[in-house]
Design a protein around this motif. Structure first.
Motif, PDB file in Angstrom:
ATOM      1  N   ASP A 200       0.597  -1.203   0.188  1.00 17.50           N
ATOM      2  CA  ASP A 200      -0.128  -0.102  -0.234  1.00 17.50           C
ATOM      3  C   ASP A 200       0.874   1.153  -0.022  1.00 17.50           C
ATOM      4  O   ASP A 200       0.584   2.220  -0.691  1.00 17.50           O
ATOM      5  N   PRO A 201       1.866   1.350   0.616  1.00 17.16           N
ATOM      6  CA  PRO A 201       2.897   2.522   0.846  1.00 17.16           C
ATOM      7  C   PRO A 201       3.470   2.786  -0.722  1.00 17.16           C
ATOM      8  O   PRO A 201       3.767   3.984  -1.056  1.00 17.16           O
TER       9      PRO A 201
ATOM     10  N   SER B  32       1.657   5.550  -2.687  1.00 21.34           N
ATOM     11  CA  SER B  32       1.322   6.808  -2.211  1.00 21.34           C
ATOM     12  C   SER B  32       2.471   7.581  -3.201  1.00 21.34           C
ATOM     13  O   SER B  32       3.137   7.148  -3.871  1.00 21.34           O
TER      14      SER B  32
END
Length: 308
Positions: free
Chosen positions: A275-276, A279
């Motif tokens: 998920d990061p 970003s």
């Protein structure tokens, strides 16, 4: 007396058994022949998918694909190539979803990127593979031409001899040249046309030798024989270089794969591990990683690509 009778009876029974066995085999072959004629009508039937693939192979869209496949020496038709891409794409999606817990839509996007990168890598590695195989056949071509000229053949007849003796891809190129010569095209024009298709230093040397000898005359057999020996020595030297740099070349392939595999495995163990990466900072780091990996691969390939 009894032993002779038993032996005669055994031989007679064996002959009868062989007769019936041959008769059964004959009936079986006739039955299979009738079944084949009934269901195939003497011809091999094609499925609808194969027929659609054949129709696609004859379209204008398939011609550039066929050209790329021939240059990369990949024995696929355009329809088979497209089908292989679709199957590989679905397979990568299933692997990413089941083994690395990457769900939709990330698995679709990542599968497309991986497949596109693998496709580019395959075409890059197999680029000019046919030309390399042709160059490897040049020593044999020189010896065949030399033997033909020594036996009293003309250069055109020796080229036809090459068509009969060598394998693909040189066979196809020299067959095309022989057909052009049979149609009345000048030898120099036909040879230079082949040089444009091959485009290598070794073949340019071969071309220059033939053209000079054809114009100036001389002992063509001796020149071709010596050239064949020289090209054979170059071939052995190149094989030795490939053997010495094999470890470095395989390192260039393995290094980019290891971090990607480790990241996918960690995502399978830890939920939300990737998920990061999506970003703002994660995308920048991901692009830096891709750039560094590609540059590493290119630099290692440049270092190990030793030209003789």
């Amino acid at each position: 007396m009894i032993a002779a009778f038993i032996t005669t009876a055994a031989v007679f029974v064996t002959i009868i058994a062989l007769y019936f066995l041959l008769d059964v085999r004959k009936e079986k072959q006739e039955w299979k022949k009738r079944v084949n004629q009934l269901y195939q009508d003497g011809e091999k039937r094609k499925s609808a998918i194969v027929l659609l693939g054949d129709r696609f192979d004859r379209t204008e869209y398939a011609k550039p694909i066929q050209k790329r496949l021939l240059e990369a020496n990949i024995p696929f038709t355009p329809s088979e190539y497209i089908g292989a891409l679709v199957v590989a794409y679905m397979g990568v999606i299933i692997v990413l979803n089941n083994f690395f817990s990457i769900s939709f839509p990330i698995n679709f996007i990542l599968a497309g990127l991986l497949l596109e990168g693998a496709k580019k890598l395959v075409f890059l590695l197999r680029k000019n593979k046919m030309k390399e195989r042709f160059i490897e056949q040049l020593p044999q071509i020189c010896r065949t031409l030399a033997n033909g000229t020594r036996s009293g053949m003309t250069l055109t007849q020796s080229i036809n001899l090459v068509v009969q003796e060598v394998n693909q891809p040189a066979k196809g190129e020299f067959k095309r040249m022989a057909n052009e010569l049979a149609l009345g095209i000048d030898f120099t024009v036909a040879l230079r046309s082949m040089e444009k298709r091959i485009d290598s230093r070794e073949f340019r040397l071969f071309e220059a030798t033939l053209l000079i000898q054809k114009k100036a005359g001389g002992n063509l057999f001796a020149v071709l024989d010596e050239m064949g020996q020289t090209l054979e020595e170059r071939k052995l030297l190149q094989q030795e270089i490939k053997t010495m740099t094999a470890e470095q070349r395989y390192v260039a392939y393995i290094v980019p794969v290891i971090p990607i595999f480790l990241v996918l495995m960690m995502n399978n163990v830890i939920d939300g591990f990737l998920d990061p990466l999506f970003s703002g900072l994660g995308i920048i780091l991901f692009l830096l990683f891709l750039t560094g990996t590609i540059l590493t691969f290119i630099l290692v390939r440049k270092v190990t690509n030793i030209k003789v």
